[in-house]
Write an enzyme that holds these catalytic residues in place. Sequence first.
Site, PDB file in Angstrom:
ATOM      1  CD  GLN A  87       0.077   1.006   3.035  1.00  0.00           C
ATOM      2  OE1 GLN A  87      -0.030   2.136   2.554  1.00  0.00           O
ATOM      3  NE2 GLN A  87       0.294   1.315   4.332  1.00  0.00           N
ATOM      4  CB  SER A 125       1.962   7.956   4.496  1.00  0.00           C
ATOM      5  OG  SER A 125       0.952   7.327   5.405  1.00  0.00           O
ATOM      6  CB  SER A 138       2.606  -2.074   4.670  1.00  0.00           C
ATOM      7  OG  SER A 138       1.686  -2.053   4.428  1.00  0.00           O
ATOM      8  CD  GLU A 156      -4.805  -0.055   7.009  1.00  0.00           C
ATOM      9  OE1 GLU A 156      -4.539  -0.038   7.532  1.00  0.00           O
ATOM     10  OE2 GLU A 156      -5.312   0.588   6.202  1.00  0.00           O
ATOM     11  CB  SER A 189      -2.151   8.823  15.347  1.00  0.00           C
ATOM     12  OG  SER A 189      -3.498   9.501  14.680  1.00  0.00           O
ATOM     13  CG  ASN A 190      -4.887   4.111  18.825  1.00  0.00           C
ATOM     14  OD1 ASN A 190      -5.073   3.761  17.643  1.00  0.00           O
ATOM     15  ND2 ASN A 190      -5.092   3.403  19.988  1.00  0.00           N
ATOM     16  CD  GLU A 191      -2.804  10.257  19.359  1.00  0.00           C
ATOM     17  OE1 GLU A 191      -2.423   9.341  18.594  1.00  0.00           O
ATOM     18  OE2 GLU A 191      -2.184  10.077  20.445  1.00  0.00           O
TER      19      GLU A 191
END
Lengths: 310, 310, 387, 387
Positions: free
Chosen positions: C125, C128, C160, C243, C366-368
């Site tokens: 993929q 980013s 990745s 995802e 991100s978890n944020e």
Amino acid sequence: MDFRFSEDQLVLVESVRDYFSGTHGPEVLRRLDVDGNRDPAIWQALVDMGLTGLCVPEAHGGLGMGLVEAALIAAECGRVCLAEPLVDTAFVAVPWLIAKGETDKLSAIASGDHKVALPHVLNPWVADGEGKPQTSVDPLRNLAMFPASGSNDDRLLNLGALMNAAQLLGLADAMLEQAVEYAKIRTQFGQPVGAFQGIKHQLASCAVAVEFAKPVVWRAAAAMQDGLETAPVHVSHAKIAASDAAMLTAETAIQVHGAMGYTYEVDLHFWMKRSWALVGGWGDRSYHYKRLDAAVLGGSIPIGPEHTFA
Amino acid sequence: MDFRFSEDQLVLVESVRDYFSGTHGPEVLRRLDVDGNRDPAIWQALVDMGLTGLCVPEAHGGLGMGLVEAALIAAECGRVCLAEPLVDTAFVAVPWLIAKGETDKLSAIASGDHKVALPHVLNPWVADGEGKPQTSVDPLRNLAMFPASGSNDDRLLNLGALMNAAQLLGLADAMLEQAVEYAKIRTQFGQPVGAFQGIKHQLASCAVAVEFAKPVVWRAAAAMQDGLETAPVHVSHAKIAASDAAMLTAETAIQVHGAMGYTYEVDLHFWMKRSWALVGGWGDRSYHYKRLDAAVLGGSIPIGPEHTFA
Amino acid sequence: MHLHYTPEQEKFRAEVRAWMEAHVPKEPLVTLECKEGFDQHVEWERTLASGNWGMVTWPEEYGGRGLDLIQWLIFEEEYFRAGGPNRANQNGIFLLGPTIMEFGTEDQKRRFLTPMAKGEVIWAQAWSEPGAGSDMAAISSKAVRDGDHYVITGQKTWSSRAAFADWGFGIFRTDPDSKRHKGLTFILFDLNTPGITRRPIRQLHGETGFAELFFDEVRVPVENCLAGEGEGWNVAMATAGFERGLMLRSPGRFQATAKRLVELYRAHEAEASPSAREAVVQAWGAAQAYAYNTYAVASKIMGGGKIGAEASLNKIFWSELDRSMHRTAMLLLGAHAELKRFGNGQINQWLEGYIFSLSGPIYAGSNEVQRNIVAERLLGLPRVGAG
Amino acid sequence: MHLHYTPEQEKFRAEVRAWMEAHVPKEPLVTLECKEGFDQHVEWERTLASGNWGMVTWPEEYGGRGLDLIQWLIFEEEYFRAGGPNRANQNGIFLLGPTIMEFGTEDQKRRFLTPMAKGEVIWAQAWSEPGAGSDMAAISSKAVRDGDHYVITGQKTWSSRAAFADWGFGIFRTDPDSKRHKGLTFILFDLNTPGITRRPIRQLHGETGFAELFFDEVRVPVENCLAGEGEGWNVAMATAGFERGLMLRSPGRFQATAKRLVELYRAHEAEASPSAREAVVQAWGAAQAYAYNTYAVASKIMGGGKIGAEASLNKIFWSELDRSMHRTAMLLLGAHAELKRFGNGQINQWLEGYIFSLSGPIYAGSNEVQRNIVAERLLGLPRVGAG
């Protein structure tokens, strides 16, 4: 009663920090990682500053300082992720040898000619010692298999644990600073990520953990120095407080760095790996917890407001 | 294998929730707090909806439903902070009486004429039972001293714990919603406080805790319903998950409300106090932890990916 | 609510178990983040494909088994029970495959899905960019239309599998005047196309399975665009939804970790601290909670429901659970935690796992960002303010 | 670093201990949040004053003992060792007193400090307004100059002690055209002045020691203004600094709680969970850490240093420690936690303490605001963005 460092202590710390900040940046760690991880020139500089002889009595060519000074310098070693075995040799082995009355190697240690790696039964390895090599996650740590002749002396353990705790303070400080600096420059959604409360509050929580671990470590150093009967309790308290602060700060710092924190090219990983290593060494979290538990619930230390300095 | 509620179950829940949301707002709790905290009209409405007879077999005038339906309705009772002793009578006592084969009081319970308060040795009080009054922090709970004749039956304990867990889900949902609504309207520093990540992320963490406690409670209800040998483990798991989620949400909700959350005039306190009460009742956190510990580490429940529904 | 497997489901479980017991490598493979390990993992993909276990949820016509989600969960449980390796084809199975099925033309389905299912083509993929991580709408790599080709110039990072994979997918800015979510197009490209340079990224653990991709006037046929020019954001959001959603991390993985953690605890019981003990027991509970929740969501989807922003709850939960389980293991290992191999020569998989777990709260949004999504879309908190 | 008390310090400790053992009420007082309890606490203030223990850090000329900070810490340790009651005069000792000493005229010092030290006048604070909580610069209550008076109109809320106290202090907008931090003035007022209406606020625990204050053209002499018109924000920041800083919560309080928690644990050891056990041990450790840190800050201040934004670290630490210790106690009490009195008739002080501890992270600047201060002023993170 004065919970401040002396002027002399502050000057000592500042001079060591200045030296390191001028000469021992992350690029040095990268060089060591590639070229072989010990460097006689760095060692010699530590010798020249008198650090190998910091705790060696003046009669043996050292500076004759105590464990508080040693802990302060150990924190600076953590801050720059120093690879040379200064702490184990000069701040763990030297005070132990002095306590045992074994003074014959002290001047060779002070002059930098002799390094000491003491095995302890709680460690499955010796750092910078002889034996079959073991690979640490930290590329700058040289481990060897635990030799059969390890000590089970408590004073040795306490010295090792105290100095690990002090190094962890410096490591945590440095990781927090790296995360803050990255958060200032990394922009997402139109502003530096460090301007988001989601990031700010996590980093503030790390600052709380680190700042409140510090006096615990200094208090433990003073208790060892003063030979308090309760010193082992304070050492265990210090090891836990510093370990928890460093683990939290490591996890937060990589989170703040995002994917970049997961790369080898960002410096953070050296500090994280050292932290993981030091958290486990010289008595792990469970070991020190049990000592604290025995003291607090078992009643071997007096507790309550009037016993702050028991 | 189908981890959904049936259409019938969903309709039942919706109708009860609709009824409560139309008639049982916070103003009702305030009225009960002032005028005396039980109201025959509310009780009668519960009877009229068939809830007192929810688990009573049809032959005895009830709806003949099971523990999953009971747990769903218990959650709704928590959501509106219901004061009447519906859960203890209809969802704890009735299934227990049926399991023991004691059916003589069932039709009187279904018709609303008989309320049951069962004492258990793990509770130091009986809720809505006879005896010397005890004052709860929750003004809508009527407690009496524990009578000498308390049961130590495990099935009774499991029913009580399961239904407390279910109520705690509803309480937590409601507290989260109250905090969210307040965060939308309370302005500080020029914007609603709920627009700050510092508040958002705390509330999101509550949502995670509550949403992942829910399936644990439903699974425990199904396990009890199906008579699984491992049901007590699932009940303990449910009680802990729901308690932890409710405690976290209560603390976060008051924090988000700021000083207003600390007043009696904001509704939140009724829900917080009920949560604290239910967390402790029918086996406290430590009690249920020990059962879970014995199962997981002691090996009385098979673990691993292939044992999801053990 | 009916929490029992049917006899057919039990039979299916037995079939998977038998095959896995016969085929899962006895020795752990080398990490997939290096060439040697990648090749071993591709070999395993082909073994899986040989038993038709590669893409079990895909329709049979594309090389799958057409399993429903409950069967998929059973498959995954048995996969992790047997200690099956990580999937080299992860990006294909769970991200690109479903995306192509939803948005692709018949021709694209034919060209891409079957080779993917057979493990013949491994996908990377390429989401980013250096300036666009969690903020994916900040993408600036551009694709300029030139006849029946796009000419791609720019840079992707943190891709990745890209160091060793065959093909890649990502979104590119096809409208040079566009901003943020508009003017983006989803494009598939052969990683060996002239003009593409892969620079492996060395990760924290020292391995280099991720890569930066540099595009220097790379010509990609227009037919490799998915769902039409300018539709990139919508497609990417759907993909990212897969995802973060149900299938990125199946519960079996965490239940297997929890079980290993229990075993590790038993070996250290005498000296462990109380908090470690309770963390181990809670790990089992949390992994079970994640499994129940996944079954509930699977049941909902099978009944015609959809998964939306709840996917963010999942992502927060499993990533923080995984980190916490591995942190607990590190603390239990004590002075052994830092060793890459234990005294007996065994790889310290807890250390590797802890390092990997640190990426969980960062990647796939991100978890944020996930907590913002939960707060805004599920709880309805206002989006006002940059904070 | 010299962590031993001098013989003089030990002697002083002995003196405090003897006096406290002789004077601290044997039975706990009724809560200070109701009239009966307030009166009991005022009585205790007068008892303290009779022994000259009311304002130990104040200069002797204002009714104090001129103790240094280490002596103050020893005093506090002994006070909490003896189980001394909460201080009705808290606002006076730690907030207003130091503020008047720093900013007041000689006349103001004479008028206000000595009666405060004697426990004759009890002070309420009046910071918050309905629209200005953590965001104190949003204050809108106004004070209009009229000859030698200010005429105050507006509303304050959440004023601690205001239901029963004698005097109050707060900041008011004296420049009607000003915004935010400018144009504010710090004013002291007799709570019995005509035009002031007190509406007690019923708190979560049911008591009413806090109040809303309504000002309807209340005339206050100009000489009650502290540090000059328009200086209100600076004075208030200094006062809030004292509040968050060293002296708001002395370590003895938390060490005493930790000790009681250890005792509670011992009574429940057989049935307690491992996490409760570790939380109890850690509570002792955290309370000790807070004490060490306070000694370190006190030493620094005695050496001429200042305390700045570090005060925010303190506020976060003690408030979250206090909540966590009481939460642990609630869990240890289990089914008894909800009882206002235990079976033996004893008041459930853990329940009261838990409820009180929930206010800790909220008042004196919420912990969200404190974390912003730490992040921005100590760590240097940018203030950009509303978030």
